[in-house]
Enzyme design. Structure first.
Site, PDB file in Angstrom:
ATOM      1  N   LEU A  17       0.125  -1.275  -0.236  1.00  9.89           N
ATOM      2  CA  LEU A  17       0.575  -0.073  -0.604  1.00  9.89           C
ATOM      3  C   LEU A  17       0.715   1.186   0.232  1.00  9.89           C
ATOM      4  O   LEU A  17       0.670   2.257  -0.688  1.00  9.89           O
ATOM      5  CB  LEU A  17      -0.230  -0.037   1.095  1.00  9.89           C
ATOM      6  N   LYS A  18       1.867   0.923   0.777  1.00 10.03           N
ATOM      7  CA  LYS A  18       2.547   2.837   0.667  1.00 10.03           C
ATOM      8  C   LYS A  18       3.391   2.679  -1.079  1.00 10.03           C
ATOM      9  O   LYS A  18       3.209   3.938  -0.876  1.00 10.03           O
ATOM     10  CB  LYS A  18       4.112   2.114   1.710  1.00 10.03           C
ATOM     11  N   GLU A 493      26.825  13.123  12.936  1.00 13.00           N
ATOM     12  CA  GLU A 493      25.191  11.344  13.538  1.00 13.00           C
ATOM     13  C   GLU A 493      25.265  11.383  11.419  1.00 13.00           C
ATOM     14  O   GLU A 493      23.570  10.619  11.043  1.00 13.00           O
ATOM     15  CB  GLU A 493      24.341  11.933  13.174  1.00 13.00           C
ATOM     16  N   ARG A 524       4.044   6.212   5.526  1.00 12.91           N
ATOM     17  CA  ARG A 524       5.282   5.945   6.613  1.00 12.91           C
ATOM     18  C   ARG A 524       5.123   5.195   7.438  1.00 12.91           C
ATOM     19  O   ARG A 524       4.203   4.937   8.141  1.00 12.91           O
ATOM     20  CB  ARG A 524       5.320   7.118   7.117  1.00 12.91           C
ATOM     21  N   TRP A 570      10.470   3.761  21.718  1.00 19.35           N
ATOM     22  CA  TRP A 570      10.498   4.033  20.020  1.00 19.35           C
ATOM     23  C   TRP A 570      11.131   2.082  19.568  1.00 19.35           C
ATOM     24  O   TRP A 570      10.949   2.153  18.934  1.00 19.35           O
ATOM     25  CB  TRP A 570      11.104   4.508  19.513  1.00 19.35           C
ATOM     26  N   GLU A 614       5.033  11.588  25.112  1.00 19.43           N
ATOM     27  CA  GLU A 614       4.315  10.911  24.894  1.00 19.43           C
ATOM     28  C   GLU A 614       3.897   9.262  25.700  1.00 19.43           C
ATOM     29  O   GLU A 614       3.407   8.401  24.924  1.00 19.43           O
ATOM     30  CB  GLU A 614       4.313  10.451  22.771  1.00 19.43           C
ATOM     31  N   HIS A 650      16.933  17.467  24.820  1.00 19.77           N
ATOM     32  CA  HIS A 650      16.621  17.894  23.787  1.00 19.77           C
ATOM     33  C   HIS A 650      15.112  17.179  23.764  1.00 19.77           C
ATOM     34  O   HIS A 650      15.099  16.050  23.994  1.00 19.77           O
ATOM     35  CB  HIS A 650      16.859  17.927  22.238  1.00 19.77           C
ATOM     36  N   HIS A 703      10.959  21.656   9.805  1.00 20.23           N
ATOM     37  CA  HIS A 703      10.207  21.001   9.017  1.00 20.23           C
ATOM     38  C   HIS A 703       9.934  21.618   8.084  1.00 20.23           C
ATOM     39  O   HIS A 703       8.396  21.343   7.029  1.00 20.23           O
ATOM     40  CB  HIS A 703       8.838  20.669   9.929  1.00 20.23           C
TER      41      HIS A 703
HETATM   42  N1  GLN Z   1      19.766  14.326  18.169  1.00 20.42           N
HETATM   43  C1  GLN Z   1      18.247  14.192  17.776  1.00 20.42           C
HETATM   44  C2  GLN Z   1      19.194  15.073  15.837  1.00 20.42           C
HETATM   45  O1  GLN Z   1      19.091  15.841  15.506  1.00 20.42           O
HETATM   46  C3  GLN Z   1      17.764  14.688  17.754  1.00 20.42           C
HETATM   47  C4  GLN Z   1      16.319  14.072  16.629  1.00 20.42           C
HETATM   48  C5  GLN Z   1      14.703  14.650  17.446  1.00 20.42           C
HETATM   49  O2  GLN Z   1      14.541  15.218  17.925  1.00 20.42           O
HETATM   50  N2  GLN Z   1      14.035  13.898  16.716  1.00 20.42           N
HETATM   51  O3  GLN Z   1      18.045  14.306  15.003  1.00 20.42           O
HETATM   52 ZN    ZN Z   2      13.935  17.204  18.016  1.00 15.94          ZN
END
Ligand code: GLN
Ligand code: ZN
Length: 767
Positions: A17-18, A493, A524, A570, A614, A650, A703
């Site tokens: 489906l994706k 990263e 997704r 997760w 969450e 964060h 975003h």
């Molecule tokens: N350190 C992660 C990044 O910069 C943080 C991602 C997140 O907050 N979802 O991608």
């Molecule tokens: Zn983030």
């Protein structure tokens, strides 16, 4: 006894489906082809359930994108901004609402998305206005019923119940309460039900998971009114009321008095419900119960022994004819088929059940209670053996990990000194300017980065080639960050696929499936790691690249880790010990990494916890307990370092108001949060609470491909300056930059650094 399930995954065992959706969106296939794929997937699901022995099979659990969006179209809850889309082109309208639409004639944004209760599935949030009207528009429910009927299967159509639908949405203007729209909505449901009943539908499943939340009297009354109205109009219709993800709680007495045929119980989340029901004065032995015994939220094999005991308890109070054996919730949240997995260790594989295997479990549980159950007893024995093996497996149980957990001391979750002491020492050690600038960790994961990782995974390039590629990316990113003048650098990263998978792959206790996909939203899908055993760390996981990055620069480099709660949240996690214990094990492994990073010269370490919020339980009375252990786990991971070492955390996508005290309790030296889209509104919680430590309120909405201008960033920072002590403010984007492209990233970061410099300049002029 009969069997049923609440819903089945729909993306297809191979994510058909994706692929079809994405091909349709990009114009590679036409509407007919997409609908043909959908039809095929639905029929496969139904026929499989029939073959395995599900007596009452759901329909309308399928969706091209999302079941709440389907409901919006069914009742014509379509926001005004889509009115220029030709309603006869239903698919165009549907996907415009889901994803936005931009062409020569039309430019409309998508509807908002949010998480479905405490799952990682995102639904489209219905929008209501004061003078909202509803009408029966999309006929999907009826069409799907007919589709199954054509295959000879009489299904139980699934509808999101009216009150849950209203509560899931939000008011787009002030001056009304969306619950008051029930009067207008209910007649549309009656129309739909009428059509279904005329087609011969016997059962309808009403999904009412808001019954797992703390409801007001008004909300409970609305639910009562709903089922009384439906029952009065259609006395012969059998209403299958589905609540899941938790118990009925204080809504139980209401639920027991509803004129419904069947009450569904999520016995995985809440097995004590059966006792509560049997002692209630409103318990009516003629109401059927659906025993949700097979876990729709996790991938473990059912414990037949425990399930049989629960069924026996039920059978002691009501006749077998009044019982359904079922899944705890829809199987939407589990992957398709364990049989596809060829690389999982056989010992681990025998502990697992994906959606198809869960159907078999439901069927077997029923057969175990039939007169001629002989043919099924071997399945019972097999199940028992597999679960026994799991209890004692060497793969799972690690005495030294358990030892460490039981020896945890209060001081393990405390830094040596209070923040004010640490802050002074860190200021001296780091010598950062006012309004220090930094980023959240990742830099763009370009096509090249992803393709090199894939090549390495497939063995097309060797380790040296891959490592030198990563080293090169890191070096370039360091040079770039130095050039534009960021104060605290990151390595970028580039070596990481996903912030949880990366650590899961390096830790003991995790396994990975090849096809264990579950829908996250629309097309997704995610493939959560399977956390099956005691977690431990053999060797450092991130030190090499962080140390390398630090060696390239004199500026402080921030080490980058994923926090214990987010790794837990997760993954598919163990059900054989409390989540708290699992979380503490991960916390200790991360703590070791933090200490190693410090040992190798990193003065700043960030532990990301975007998933803390969450993880909150659905019922408020459970929040305190969860927050206690979750915050403590974070602190365990962060508290092994000396005062001079600065710990960052964060968080994003969060509403911080109701958990701000707990966030403060994490006691990170610096927290960076998402605030730019809300124009710093999300900062209010931190201000009202007088958040004591340093904060980086995001000034760049990552975003969106838009580059924020100098003025915009300055405005945001001016707002922050008005409410926070100057010496506490950091300047950074909202989140990691991995989904962005380099050109916009560069421009945005340059603007961020320039603005911080300007603010510093203003300060010196003041003195
Ligand atoms: N350190 C992660 C990044 O910069 C943080 C991602 C997140 O907050 N979802 O991608
Ligand atoms: Zn983030």
């Amino acid at each position: 006894m009969k069997t049923t399930i609440l819903g089945y995954p729909r993306i297809g065992a191979h994510r058909e489906l994706k692929k079809a959706n994405e091909a349709f969106w990009s114009g590679k296939i036409n509407e007919d082809k997409l609908l043909e794929t959908a039809k095929y997937l639905k029929s496969q699901n139904w026929l499989l359930q029939q073959k395995i022995g599900v007596d009452l099979i759901p329909s309308n659990d399928f969706s091209l994108y999302d079941q709440v969006l389907d409901t919006c179209l069914t009742v014509s809850c379509i926001p005004d901004r889509y009115q220029n889309i030709d309603k006869t082109n239903l698919l165009e309208l549907y996907f415009a609402m889901a994803r936005g639409l931009q062409n020569d004639h039309i430019d409309v944004t998508a509807m908002e998305m949010t998480k479905w209760f405490d799952t990682n599935y995102h639904y489209i949030v219905p929008e209501f206005e004061k003078h909202q009207t509803f009408s029966y528009f999309s006929k999907k429910v009826v069409e799907e019923y007919k589709e199954a009927l054509a295959l000879g299967i009489k299904t139980k159509p699934v509808l999101i119940a009216p009150v849950t639908f209203l509560l899931l949405g939000k008011e787009k203007e002030a001056g009304f309460n969306r619950l008051d729209l029930l009067d207008k909505l209910l007649p549309v449901y009656l129309e739909i039900i009428d059509e279904l009943v005329n087609l011969g539908v016997e059962y309808i499943q009403f999904d009412e998971p808001c019954l797992a939340l703390n409801l007001t009297d008004k909300e409970r009354n609305a639910i009562k009114l709903t089922y009384e109205t439906i029952h009065n109009k259609f006395p012969k219709l059998k209403i299958f009321l589905a609540n899941y993800f938790d118990c009925y709680g204080e809504n139980l007495e209401t639920a027991l008095q509803l004129p419904v045929d069947t009450l569904h119980l999520d016995l995985v989340r809440c097995h004590l419900q059966l006792d509560d029901i049997f002692v209630s004065k409103h318990f009516n032995p003629n109401t059927k119960l659906s025993l949700g015994l097979v876990d729709g939220r996790n991938i473990w094999k059912n414990d037949f022994d425990a399930s049989v005991k629960l069924i026996e308890k039920a059978v002691s109070k009501i006749s077998q004819d009044n019982l359904w054996i079922s899944t705890s919730c829809s199987l939407l949240h589990t992957p398709y088929d364990l049989d596809l997995e060829t690389k999982l260790k056989p010992e681990i594989k025998q502990w697992l059940a994906f959606a198809k295997q869960k159907l078999e479990e439901v069927a077997t549980l029923k057969h175990l209670f039939s007169e001629d159950n002989d043919a099924y007893l071997h399945l019972y024995e097999e199940n028992k053996l597999a679960n026994l093996n799991r209890k004692s497996s060497k793969l799972i149980h690690n005495a030294s990990v358990k030892n460490r957990i039981s020896n945890l001391k209060e001081t393990d979750s405390q830094r040596a000194h209070a923040f004010s002491v640490r802050q002074a020492k860190q200021k001296e050690a780091l010598n950062l300017p006012l309004f220090p600038t930094t980023t959240i960790g990742s830099f763009p994961q370009t096509k090249e980065v992803r393709s090199m990782r894939l090549k390495y995974k497939k063995g097309l390039i060797n380790k040296e080639e891959y490592n030198s590629f990563i080293a090169n990316e890191i070096e370039e990113s360091i040079r770039f960050q130095e050039k534009i003048g960021l104060d605290v650098l990151v390595h970028g990263e580039f070596e990481r696929n996903d912030m949880v998978e990366y650590f899961g792959e390096k830790l003991n206790g995790f396994a990975f499936s090849d096809f264990g996909w579950v829908q996250s939203y629309g097309s997704r899908c995610v493939k959560p790691p399977i956390l099956f055993g005691d977690v431990s760390r053999n060797k450092p996981m991130t030190v090499k690249w962080s140390e390398y990055a630090q060696s390239l620069t004199k500026k402080p480099l921030k080490g980058m880790l994923t926090g214990p709660v987010t790794i837990l949240q997760w993954s598919f996690v163990r059900n054989d010990q409390p989540r708290e214990t699992t979380c503490n094990q991960i916390a200790l492994a991360i703590r070791d990494e933090v200490v190693d990073l410090e040992k190798h010269g990193l003065q700043i370490i960030q532990i990301d916890e975007p998933a803390i919020r969450e993880g909150l339980p659905l019922r408020k009375e459970e929040w305190g307990k969860y927050l206690n252990w979750a915050i403590k786990a974070f602190r365990i991971s962060a508290s092994g370092v000396k005062d001079e070492t600065q710990i960052h955390t964060h968080m994003c996508y969060s509403e911080f108001n109701d958990i701000i005290a707990s966030i403060a309790d994490m006691d990170a030296d610096v927290i960076t949060i998402e605030t730019s889209r809300s124009e710093m509104e999300l900062l209010d919680a931190f201000v009202n609470f007088k958040y004591p430590n340093e904060i980086g309120p995001g000034v760049y909405d990552i975003h969106s491909p838009r580059v924020p201008s100098l003025e915009e960033i300055e405005n945001l920072l001016e707002k922050a300056k008005k409410v926070l002590p100057k010496g506490h403010i950091w300047v950074n984007p909202d989140c990691g930059l991995k989904t962005r492209d380099w050109p916009e990233t560069k421009s945005a970061l340059i603007n961020i650094v320039e603005t911080a410099k300007k603010l510093r300049q203003q300060e010196t002029e003041l003195v």
